[in-house]
Design a protein around this motif. Structure first.
Motif, short mmCIF file in Angstrom:
data_model
loop_
_atom_site.label_atom_id
_atom_site.label_comp_id
_atom_site.label_asym_id
_atom_site.label_seq_id
_atom_site.Cartn_x
_atom_site.Cartn_y
_atom_site.Cartn_z
N GLN A 30 0.84 -1.19 0.00
CA GLN A 30 0.00 0.00 0.00
C GLN A 30 0.88 1.25 0.00
OE1 GLN A 30 -2.82 0.79 -0.63
NE2 GLN A 30 -2.65 2.91 0.01
N GLN A 31 1.92 1.21 0.83
CA GLN A 31 2.82 2.36 0.87
C GLN A 31 3.51 2.54 -0.46
OE1 GLN A 31 5.45 2.05 4.20
NE2 GLN A 31 3.73 1.94 5.59
N PHE A 32 3.80 1.39 -1.10
CA PHE A 32 4.44 1.46 -2.41
C PHE A 32 3.54 2.20 -3.39
CE2 PHE A 32 4.71 -0.31 -6.68
CZ PHE A 32 6.00 0.10 -7.02
N LEU A 33 2.23 1.87 -3.33
CA LEU A 33 1.28 2.55 -4.21
C LEU A 33 1.33 4.06 -3.99
CD1 LEU A 33 -2.10 0.64 -4.39
CD2 LEU A 33 -0.52 1.23 -6.23
N ALA A 34 1.29 4.45 -2.72
CA ALA A 34 1.30 5.87 -2.39
C ALA A 34 2.60 6.52 -2.86
CB ALA A 34 1.09 6.07 -0.90
N VAL A 35 3.73 5.82 -2.59
CA VAL A 35 5.02 6.36 -3.02
C VAL A 35 5.04 6.49 -4.54
CG1 VAL A 35 7.50 5.93 -3.17
CG2 VAL A 35 6.30 5.48 -1.05
N ALA A 36 4.53 5.45 -5.21
CA ALA A 36 4.50 5.46 -6.67
C ALA A 36 3.69 6.66 -7.16
CB ALA A 36 3.92 4.16 -7.20
N GLY A 37 2.57 6.92 -6.49
CA GLY A 37 1.73 8.05 -6.86
C GLY A 37 2.49 9.36 -6.71
N LEU A 38 3.19 9.46 -5.57
CA LEU A 38 3.95 10.68 -5.31
C LEU A 38 5.03 10.87 -6.37
CD1 LEU A 38 4.60 13.07 -3.50
CD2 LEU A 38 6.01 11.58 -2.09
N VAL A 275 -6.48 9.55 3.84
CA VAL A 275 -7.11 8.56 2.97
C VAL A 275 -6.23 8.25 1.75
CG1 VAL A 275 -9.04 8.25 1.40
CG2 VAL A 275 -9.44 9.07 3.71
N ILE A 276 -5.64 9.29 1.16
CA ILE A 276 -4.74 9.06 0.03
C ILE A 276 -3.57 8.18 0.47
CG2 ILE A 276 -3.12 10.17 -1.58
CD1 ILE A 276 -5.02 12.54 -1.70
N GLY A 277 -3.17 8.36 1.72
CA GLY A 277 -2.06 7.57 2.26
C GLY A 277 -2.42 6.14 2.57
N GLY A 278 -3.65 5.73 2.28
CA GLY A 278 -4.01 4.32 2.40
C GLY A 278 -4.60 3.92 3.73
N THR A 279 -4.89 4.88 4.60
CA THR A 279 -5.54 4.52 5.86
C THR A 279 -7.03 4.37 5.60
OG1 THR A 279 -3.89 5.64 7.19
CG2 THR A 279 -6.04 5.32 8.20
N SER A 280 -7.59 3.26 6.12
CA SER A 280 -8.99 2.99 5.84
C SER A 280 -9.88 3.73 6.82
CB SER A 280 -9.23 1.48 5.94
OG SER A 280 -10.58 1.24 6.21
N LEU A 281 -10.94 4.36 6.30
CA LEU A 281 -11.85 5.10 7.18
C LEU A 281 -12.63 4.15 8.08
CD1 LEU A 281 -13.45 8.02 5.13
CD2 LEU A 281 -11.84 8.15 7.01
N SER A 282 -12.66 2.85 7.74
CA SER A 282 -13.38 1.93 8.62
C SER A 282 -12.50 1.43 9.75
CB SER A 282 -13.95 0.77 7.81
OG SER A 282 -12.99 0.26 6.95
N GLY A 283 -11.26 1.89 9.80
CA GLY A 283 -10.43 1.62 10.95
C GLY A 283 -9.59 0.36 10.86
N GLY A 284 -8.62 0.25 11.80
CA GLY A 284 -7.83 -0.96 11.91
C GLY A 284 -6.63 -1.03 10.98
N LYS A 285 -6.54 -0.10 10.06
CA LYS A 285 -5.49 -0.23 9.05
C LYS A 285 -5.01 1.16 8.65
CE LYS A 285 -5.18 -1.56 4.28
NZ LYS A 285 -4.99 -0.15 3.96
N GLY A 286 -3.70 1.31 8.56
CA GLY A 286 -3.19 2.60 8.13
C GLY A 286 -1.79 2.81 8.66
N TYR A 328 -9.65 4.01 -4.80
CA TYR A 328 -10.06 2.88 -5.64
C TYR A 328 -8.92 1.88 -5.78
CZ TYR A 328 -11.62 0.02 -9.45
OH TYR A 328 -11.96 -1.07 -10.21
N ALA A 329 -7.72 2.38 -5.98
CA ALA A 329 -6.56 1.50 -6.11
C ALA A 329 -6.40 0.66 -4.85
CB ALA A 329 -5.30 2.32 -6.36
N ASP A 330 -6.64 1.29 -3.72
CA ASP A 330 -6.54 0.61 -2.43
C ASP A 330 -7.56 -0.52 -2.35
OD1 ASP A 330 -5.76 0.11 0.13
OD2 ASP A 330 -7.15 1.57 1.00
N LYS A 331 -8.80 -0.22 -2.74
CA LYS A 331 -9.88 -1.21 -2.68
C LYS A 331 -9.60 -2.37 -3.62
CE LYS A 331 -14.38 -0.48 -2.02
NZ LYS A 331 -14.68 -0.55 -0.59
N ALA A 332 -9.16 -2.02 -4.84
CA ALA A 332 -8.91 -3.05 -5.84
C ALA A 332 -7.82 -3.99 -5.34
CB ALA A 332 -8.49 -2.39 -7.15
N ARG A 333 -6.81 -3.42 -4.73
CA ARG A 333 -5.73 -4.23 -4.21
C ARG A 333 -6.23 -5.19 -3.14
NH1 ARG A 333 -3.42 -4.37 0.24
NH2 ARG A 333 -4.45 -2.51 0.98
N LYS A 334 -7.11 -4.65 -2.28
CA LYS A 334 -7.63 -5.49 -1.20
C LYS A 334 -8.44 -6.65 -1.76
CE LYS A 334 -8.73 -2.22 1.82
NZ LYS A 334 -9.69 -1.54 2.67
#
Lengths: 338, 340
Positions: A30-38, A275-286, A328-334
């Motif tokens: 997930q961090q890779f995705l964010a880094v890649a985006g940056l 949220v862009i950084g991949g932390t889920s609004l439903s909690g437990g992950k980030g 969306y990328a985050d969701k698709a990955r999951k």
């Protein structure tokens, strides 16, 4: 659960360890995705404008990340528990005003005033935490109320006028000064970096961090395993409050004044960064690394779009699209992972 | 659960190369970006030189409000006429000081030939102004002065003169005698002070028959200004005229007079906006002063071009104002500067 019940204990242990590794790998992805985006936006703007990639523009981008970034660090803690903190923006404004009251009106020394402001931020968080746990208000409502209260109090306490810090108090140096000799590198960026590292250690290496994730992934199970969920939740909101206080110091030191009418809308930008950084609004992950990258993506986009002379009307349109793409990328990955 | 069917994940060692690869990829991309940017920088300089159009970055106090859009229109028009390129930005609201500082900082990053700036807070933009000075970028202030020596000139409405004109029309409306009240939007902001003092000074000098009531402040808030207006009317039933010093104050004055059930009180306003325009068309307000935002925009660009050429500039540039009432509101020249 994952291991067959008949398996010998040793194998079971392996399975748990494997599960942990799996989580580490996914979160790294997930961090890779964010880094890649940056990196992608960074490379894009470097091509698009000759003025993008130079020392002064990069420091100016980093500087503009600081306030939203600091708020987003605190908001990450709350969001990982499955909560939300809408009071970070105007709470920051209230803290800035309190800093002005303590340093300018009461004449306290700057370090004392700064400490007082951080504690005041913690107090804002404490009230949020108490409202969420003891009154049982949903975090959205509790912090929405605090957002309004803080906005009003900031205006009341300041008399609706900015409070200016005197030039020679050294207060503005907290943000605009440069401890690195000759580098012209704003201190605020260093403070933000240190805050991110401390936050990261707390979230990843301490009991508080472990319980933060645990409450977010399954609050009931956490309570059933004998953990005082209420207490830890309150502490999480206080942590968010400390970041709010820090942001209040950083913004007022940058502007040379506490601006009582500002702050509304910062909470949404902070949440966007989280949220862009991949932390889920439903909690437990980030992760805080993700949040820092998310905040950087926002400011790189803002800066780049402006530097490439994209009309201002379009800048928010593009930012909105980036949020959709990131989540969306985050969701698709999951989905793939499951 | 689904987790049970997940194939076992690669072992711990797999994580590290993945992270290393990420870092490597990031580093390589940055390097590539740096190299490419270097090339494109050279490219621009090469094709730049003599033929390049001067570029003026303008940062205003707002963006989507009609007033600022009118400033932008004037700036764009002048830029076209003079063959320069401009950019025009401003924060969403006039309270977003930090957003404005970021915009100024980003604008300077584009290495403009001149910077036009309407500062929300003089202190907050000071480091940016110093940066511009170090780089030799001339700064033109507009709309309100910047508390600094760095800007070469300020293009703004002469609020004092404009308020004097409002006073003149008010004196005419009340027939040169009787009680007149002022509802002003601020006792601290430059525009509030000038629009009050200009009005008061003209009255004292030219209309000895007019008795001015103590000045009241409504913060530019329509509701608060309406309450103040009603209080003034209640304590001075013989008041003949009330002046509101900006859009919110003027709207409050109109509302207060209406709620008091009076139609024999003359009102004079400032700025425009749909409500004030309607009131003037319907005869509920005698008239108002409007600034000339289009001309502010034109003058910023004109002054910036002169600054780039090294020409001397006056300390302030008066961008003018108009009195508008029922008789001239449809004049195209007035229509252009009114915002709704």
């Amino acid at each position: 659960m994952t291991a067959p019940t008949a398996a010998p204990p040793r194998q079971k242990q392996d399975a748990t360890a494997r599960d942990g590794v799996r989580r580490a790998v996914t979160s790294r992805f997930q961090q890779f995705l964010a880094v890649a985006g940056l990196v992608a936006v960074f490379v894009f703007f470097s091509f698009a404008s000759p003025h993008f990639l130079n020392y002064s523009n990069i420091t100016s981008m980093l500087f503009s990340t600081v306030v939203i970034g600091t708020l987003a660090l605190g908001a990450t803690f709350v969001i990982v528990t499955g909560g939300i903190d809408l009071s970070v923006g105007t709470g920051m404004t209230l803290c800035a005003v309190m800093s002005g009251v303590m340093i300018v009106e009461w004449g306290l020394p700057v370090p004392v005033g700064v400490l007082g402001t951080l504690l005041f931020g913690g107090l804002v968080g404490l009230v949020n935490g108490l409202n969420v746990t003891f009154l049982g208000l949903p975090p959205f409502i509790a912090t929405l109320a605090m957002m309004l209260v803080a906005q009003g109090l900031a205006l009341v306490i300041s008399g609706s006028a900015p409070i200016y810090f005197s030039e020679d108090s050294g207060y503005t140096g907290i943000s605009t000064g440069s401890v690195i000799p000759g580098a012209d590198f704003p201190n605020a960026v260093l403070i933000f970096a240190v805050a991110a590292v401390i936050g990261g250690v707390v979230l990843n290496k301490t009991l508080l961090g472990r319980y933060t994730y645990s409450i977010g992934s399954n609050e009931e199970a956490t309570a059933l395993s004998g953990i005082d969920v209420r207490k830890w939740k309150i502490i999480v909101y206080v942590v968010s409050g400390l970041f709010i206080g820090l942001a209040g110091v950083l913004i007022s030191a940058r502007l040379g004044s506490a601006q009582p009418a500002t702050g509304m809308g910062y909470e949404l930008q902070a949440i966007a960064a989280v949220v862009i950084g991949g932390t889920s609004l439903s909690g437990g992950k980030g992760s805080l690394t993700g949040t820092v990258i998310g905040a950087l993506i926002i400011s790189v986009l803002n800066n780049g779009l402006q530097i490439t002379s994209v009309p201002q009307e379009w800048q928010n349109v593009i930012l909105g699209c980036v949020i959709v793409a990131a989540v969306y990328a985050d969701k698709a990955r999951k989905r793939r992972a499951v | 659960m689904t987790r049970a069917t997940t194939p076992p994940r690669p072992d711990r060692r797999r994580g590290r190369p993945a992270r290393a690869a990420t870092v490597l990829a990031a580093a390589l991309s940055l390097l590539a970006a740096a190299a490419l940017s270097g090339c494109s920088d050279a490219g621009t300089t090469a094709e730049g030189g003599e033929g390049r159009k001067p570029y003026i970055a303008i940062v205003s106090k707002g963006f989507q409000q009609q007033f600022w859009q009118a400033v932008k229109k004037g700036a764009e028009r002048e830029a076209e006429k003079r063959g320069v390129t401009i950019s025009f930005e401003g924060p969403a609201t006039e309270t977003e000081v930090e957003a404005q500082v970021n915009m100024v900082s980003n604008s300077l990053g584009r290495k403009p030939d001149a910077l036009g700036l309407a500062a929300l807070d003089s202190r907050a933009v000071e480091p940016m102004l110093k940066q511009a000075e170090r780089r030799g970028t001339p700064v033109i202030a507009f709309d309100s002065g910047v508390d600094s020596d760095i800007p070469l000139t300020t293009a703004a409405t002469d609020n004092r003169a404009a308020a004097a004109e409002a006073a003149e029309h008010m004196a005419e409306e009340v027939g040169g005698k009787g009680k007149v009240a002022l509802v002003v939007h601020s006792q601290t902001s430059g525009s509030g002070v000038d629009r009050r003092d200009g009005f008061v000074e003209w009255m004292e000098k030219n209309a000895p028959g007019v008795e001015l009531l103590p000045v009241q402040y409504g913060g530019g808030d329509q509701t608060k200004s309406a309450d103040i207006t009603k209080a003034i009317i209640a304590s001075n039933p013989d008041v003949k005229g009330i002046y509101g010093s900006n859009e919110g104050s003027a709207m409050g004055v109109i509302q207060g007079v209406k709620e008091s059930g009076r139609d024999d009180i003359s009102t004079v306003g400032f700025d425009s906006g749909q409500g004030q325009i309607n009131a003037i068309e319907e005869g509920r307000m005698a008239g108002a002063i409007t600034q000339n935002p289009v001309r502010i925009g034109e003058q910023v660009v004109a002054a910036a071009v002169k600054a780039v050429k090294g020409e001397k500039l006056p300390e302030t540039i008066d961008t003018g104002y108009y009195w508008y009432d029922k008789s001239n509101i449809d004049d195209p020249r007035i229509q252009e500067v009114l915002y709704r």
